[in-house]
Design a protein around this motif. Structure first.
Motif, PDB file in Angstrom:
ATOM      1  N   VAL A 145      -3.643  -0.989  -3.676  1.00 29.20           N
ATOM      2  CA  VAL A 145      -3.162  -1.317  -5.023  1.00 29.20           C
ATOM      3  C   VAL A 145      -2.482  -0.114  -5.671  1.00 29.20           C
ATOM      4  CG1 VAL A 145      -3.885  -1.949  -7.365  1.00 29.20           C
ATOM      5  CG2 VAL A 145      -4.754  -3.219  -5.413  1.00 29.20           C
ATOM      6  N   ILE A 146      -3.071   1.061  -5.515  1.00 32.62           N
ATOM      7  CA  ILE A 146      -2.450   2.274  -6.067  1.00 32.62           C
ATOM      8  C   ILE A 146      -1.057   2.471  -5.463  1.00 32.62           C
ATOM      9  CG2 ILE A 146      -2.561   4.808  -6.097  1.00 32.62           C
ATOM     10  CD1 ILE A 146      -5.668   4.443  -6.355  1.00 32.62           C
ATOM     11  N   ARG A 147      -0.958   2.352  -4.137  1.00 32.51           N
ATOM     12  CA  ARG A 147       0.341   2.544  -3.480  1.00 32.51           C
ATOM     13  C   ARG A 147       1.337   1.465  -3.902  1.00 32.51           C
ATOM     14  NH1 ARG A 147       1.864   5.580   0.919  1.00 32.51           N
ATOM     15  NH2 ARG A 147       0.473   6.984  -0.193  1.00 32.51           N
ATOM     16  N   LEU A 148       0.909   0.216  -3.950  1.00 35.23           N
ATOM     17  CA  LEU A 148       1.827  -0.856  -4.334  1.00 35.23           C
ATOM     18  C   LEU A 148       2.311  -0.688  -5.770  1.00 35.23           C
ATOM     19  CD1 LEU A 148       0.239  -3.960  -2.585  1.00 35.23           C
ATOM     20  CD2 LEU A 148       2.385  -2.809  -1.996  1.00 35.23           C
ATOM     21  N   ASP A 149       1.422  -0.267  -6.679  1.00 40.21           N
ATOM     22  CA  ASP A 149       1.842   0.004  -8.060  1.00 40.21           C
ATOM     23  C   ASP A 149       2.948   1.058  -8.090  1.00 40.21           C
ATOM     24  OD1 ASP A 149       0.451  -1.721  -9.814  1.00 40.21           O
ATOM     25  OD2 ASP A 149      -1.334  -0.450  -9.791  1.00 40.21           O
ATOM     26  N   GLU A 150       2.794   2.102  -7.292  1.00 37.91           N
ATOM     27  CA  GLU A 150       3.807   3.157  -7.216  1.00 37.91           C
ATOM     28  C   GLU A 150       5.120   2.621  -6.640  1.00 37.91           C
ATOM     29  OE1 GLU A 150       0.548   6.699  -6.251  1.00 37.91           O
ATOM     30  OE2 GLU A 150       1.842   5.960  -4.643  1.00 37.91           O
ATOM     31  N   LEU A 151       5.017   1.846  -5.567  1.00 40.14           N
ATOM     32  CA  LEU A 151       6.213   1.368  -4.870  1.00 40.14           C
ATOM     33  C   LEU A 151       7.033   0.381  -5.688  1.00 40.14           C
ATOM     34  CD1 LEU A 151       4.698   1.058  -1.286  1.00 40.14           C
ATOM     35  CD2 LEU A 151       6.422   2.714  -2.044  1.00 40.14           C
ATOM     36  N   VAL A 152       6.385  -0.542  -6.402  1.00 36.08           N
ATOM     37  CA  VAL A 152       7.163  -1.509  -7.198  1.00 36.08           C
ATOM     38  C   VAL A 152       7.959  -0.785  -8.281  1.00 36.08           C
ATOM     39  CG1 VAL A 152       5.679  -3.501  -6.737  1.00 36.08           C
ATOM     40  CG2 VAL A 152       5.258  -2.136  -8.769  1.00 36.08           C
ATOM     41  N   LYS A 153       7.378   0.260  -8.851  1.00 33.69           N
ATOM     42  CA  LYS A 153       8.090   1.033  -9.880  1.00 33.69           C
ATOM     43  C   LYS A 153       9.201   1.883  -9.257  1.00 33.69           C
ATOM     44  CE  LYS A 153       4.048   1.148 -12.796  1.00 33.69           C
ATOM     45  NZ  LYS A 153       2.723   1.723 -12.745  1.00 33.69           N
ATOM     46  N   GLN A 154       8.882   2.562  -8.172  1.00 31.81           N
ATOM     47  CA  GLN A 154       9.852   3.450  -7.534  1.00 31.81           C
ATOM     48  C   GLN A 154      11.082   2.707  -7.032  1.00 31.81           C
ATOM     49  OE1 GLN A 154       8.210   5.771  -4.312  1.00 31.81           O
ATOM     50  NE2 GLN A 154      10.201   6.516  -3.662  1.00 31.81           N
ATOM     51  N   TYR A 155      10.862   1.528  -6.453  1.00 36.19           N
ATOM     52  CA  TYR A 155      11.968   0.798  -5.823  1.00 36.19           C
ATOM     53  C   TYR A 155      12.495  -0.372  -6.646  1.00 36.19           C
ATOM     54  CZ  TYR A 155      11.162   3.646  -1.733  1.00 36.19           C
ATOM     55  OH  TYR A 155      11.039   4.716  -0.892  1.00 36.19           O
ATOM     56  N   ASP A 156      11.876  -0.642  -7.805  1.00 30.75           N
ATOM     57  CA  ASP A 156      12.301  -1.740  -8.676  1.00 30.75           C
ATOM     58  C   ASP A 156      12.342  -3.067  -7.915  1.00 30.75           C
ATOM     59  OD1 ASP A 156      13.117  -2.946 -11.050  1.00 30.75           O
ATOM     60  OD2 ASP A 156      15.238  -2.641 -10.609  1.00 30.75           O
ATOM     61  N   ILE A 157      11.226  -3.360  -7.257  1.00 29.95           N
ATOM     62  CA  ILE A 157      11.081  -4.587  -6.480  1.00 29.95           C
ATOM     63  C   ILE A 157       9.777  -5.263  -6.883  1.00 29.95           C
ATOM     64  CG2 ILE A 157      10.651  -5.505  -4.154  1.00 29.95           C
ATOM     65  CD1 ILE A 157      12.439  -3.271  -3.052  1.00 29.95           C
ATOM     66  N   ASP A 158       9.828  -6.573  -7.112  1.00 24.70           N
ATOM     67  CA  ASP A 158       8.607  -7.344  -7.363  1.00 24.70           C
ATOM     68  C   ASP A 158       7.891  -7.580  -6.041  1.00 24.70           C
ATOM     69  OD1 ASP A 158       9.007  -7.578 -10.118  1.00 24.70           O
ATOM     70  OD2 ASP A 158      10.108  -9.461  -9.920  1.00 24.70           O
ATOM     71  N   PHE A 159       6.580  -7.496  -6.068  1.00 19.60           N
ATOM     72  CA  PHE A 159       5.782  -7.673  -4.855  1.00 19.60           C
ATOM     73  C   PHE A 159       4.591  -8.553  -5.178  1.00 19.60           C
ATOM     74  CE2 PHE A 159       2.793  -6.644  -1.503  1.00 19.60           C
ATOM     75  CZ  PHE A 159       3.595  -6.405  -0.398  1.00 19.60           C
ATOM     76  N   THR A 160       4.444  -9.641  -4.419  1.00 22.64           N
ATOM     77  CA  THR A 160       3.297 -10.533  -4.576  1.00 22.64           C
ATOM     78  C   THR A 160       2.411 -10.383  -3.349  1.00 22.64           C
ATOM     79  OG1 THR A 160       4.586 -12.091  -5.896  1.00 22.64           O
ATOM     80  CG2 THR A 160       2.543 -12.918  -4.908  1.00 22.64           C
ATOM     81  N   LEU A 161       1.187  -9.938  -3.578  1.00 19.75           N
ATOM     82  CA  LEU A 161       0.196  -9.749  -2.530  1.00 19.75           C
ATOM     83  C   LEU A 161      -0.713 -10.964  -2.511  1.00 19.75           C
ATOM     84  CD1 LEU A 161      -1.052  -7.775  -0.428  1.00 19.75           C
ATOM     85  CD2 LEU A 161      -2.552  -6.966  -2.281  1.00 19.75           C
ATOM     86  N   ILE A 162      -0.747 -11.650  -1.365  1.00 13.17           N
ATOM     87  CA  ILE A 162      -1.556 -12.856  -1.214  1.00 13.17           C
ATOM     88  C   ILE A 162      -2.840 -12.493  -0.478  1.00 13.17           C
ATOM     89  CG2 ILE A 162      -1.618 -15.238  -0.362  1.00 13.17           C
ATOM     90  CD1 ILE A 162       0.707 -14.705  -2.301  1.00 13.17           C
ATOM     91  N   LEU A 163      -3.965 -12.847  -1.078  1.00  7.83           N
ATOM     92  CA  LEU A 163      -5.273 -12.580  -0.471  1.00  7.83           C
ATOM     93  C   LEU A 163      -5.950 -13.900  -0.143  1.00  7.83           C
ATOM     94  CD1 LEU A 163      -6.111  -9.689  -2.893  1.00  7.83           C
ATOM     95  CD2 LEU A 163      -5.520  -9.487  -0.469  1.00  7.83           C
ATOM     96  N   PRO A 164      -6.845 -13.900   0.849  1.00  6.80           N
ATOM     97  CA  PRO A 164      -7.397 -15.158   1.338  1.00  6.80           C
ATOM     98  C   PRO A 164      -8.383 -15.866   0.407  1.00  6.80           C
ATOM     99  CG  PRO A 164      -8.281 -13.302   2.582  1.00  6.80           C
ATOM    100  CD  PRO A 164      -7.235 -12.758   1.678  1.00  6.80           C
ATOM    101  N   SER A 165      -8.966 -15.169  -0.562  1.00  7.75           N
ATOM    102  CA  SER A 165      -9.936 -15.826  -1.447  1.00  7.75           C
ATOM    103  C   SER A 165     -10.017 -15.096  -2.781  1.00  7.75           C
ATOM    104  CB  SER A 165     -11.330 -15.833  -0.799  1.00  7.75           C
ATOM    105  OG  SER A 165     -11.855 -14.512  -0.762  1.00  7.75           O
ATOM    106  N   GLU A 166     -10.582 -15.768  -3.766  1.00  9.29           N
ATOM    107  CA  GLU A 166     -10.802 -15.152  -5.077  1.00  9.29           C
ATOM    108  C   GLU A 166     -11.773 -13.977  -4.957  1.00  9.29           C
ATOM    109  OE1 GLU A 166      -9.588 -15.494  -8.296  1.00  9.29           O
ATOM    110  OE2 GLU A 166      -8.020 -16.621  -7.265  1.00  9.29           O
ATOM    111  N   GLU A 167     -12.751 -14.113  -4.086  1.00  5.52           N
ATOM    112  CA  GLU A 167     -13.730 -13.044  -3.888  1.00  5.52           C
ATOM    113  C   GLU A 167     -13.041 -11.761  -3.401  1.00  5.52           C
ATOM    114  OE1 GLU A 167     -17.986 -13.334  -2.046  1.00  5.52           O
ATOM    115  OE2 GLU A 167     -16.554 -13.010  -0.405  1.00  5.52           O
ATOM    116  N   ILE A 168     -12.163 -11.902  -2.426  1.00  4.01           N
ATOM    117  CA  ILE A 168     -11.433 -10.731  -1.915  1.00  4.01           C
ATOM    118  C   ILE A 168     -10.455 -10.221  -2.969  1.00  4.01           C
ATOM    119  CG2 ILE A 168      -9.757  -9.962  -0.180  1.00  4.01           C
ATOM    120  CD1 ILE A 168     -11.303 -11.794   1.805  1.00  4.01           C
TER     121      ILE A 168
END
Length: 166
Positions: A136-159
């Motif tokens: 999450v830390i890396r993705l937060d940095e990358l979306v800002k640095q590269y101006d790209i939206d990113f949707t991370l899909i996880l297998p369950s609400e628990e995860i």
């Protein structure tokens, strides 16, 4: 302003308004298990495998990125051969490099809205508990640095809870 979205569910339910889907590919770029199999089926397995055979003669190496048409998916596919936890001397750093390579390539090719599952958490051996915070830390940095939206899909609400609420 670009945004990181974290949701749970089936990746195929989150393709609307996306222009790139990430496939955690096997080194041969053929139909595989898990999400790779789902993506290949939805794209049209025969067309996608034929395209890969025609355009890529060498096996992929760890963290290599290749882009193909998505055929019936309606968006391009970014294939990445992720590191395997049990084969790496620095597994977390190698996995974070996977995400870096995705963003570098997407920016270079003009993609703006990516959808992906959490890489490496299937047969490659990474555990959500061990990687969630750093991803999450890396993705937060990358979306800002590269101006790209990113949707991370996880297998369950628990995860999803491990990656934080968004």
């Amino acid at each position: 302003m670009s945004k990181l979205n974290i949701v749970s569910g089936n990746i195929l339910e989150h393709l609307k308004d996306k222009d790139l889907i990430v496939n955690s590919a096997n080194q041969y770029m053929i139909y595989g298990s898990g999400v790779c199999g789902v993506i290949y089926k939805k794209a049209n397995k025969e067309l996608l495998e034929d395209y890969c055979k025609q355009h890529y003669k060498e096996n992929m190496i760890v963290n290599e990125v290749r882009i193909t048409p998505g055929f019936d998916l309606g968006l391009s596919i970014l294939h990445i051969y992720c590191p395997k936890y049990y084969e790496s001397k620095t597994p977390l750093l190698d996995l974070l490099d996977s995400y870096n390579n995705i963003f570098i390539t997407a920016k270079k090719k003009g993609y703006k809205n990516i959808v992906s599952v959490s890489l490496g958490t299937g047969v490659h051996g990474y555990k959500h508990n061990d990687i969630a915070k750093d991803i999450v830390i890396r993705l937060d940095e990358l979306v800002k640095q590269y101006d790209i939206d990113f949707t991370l899909i996880l297998p369950s609400e628990e995860i999803k809870q491990l990656y934080g609420l968004r």
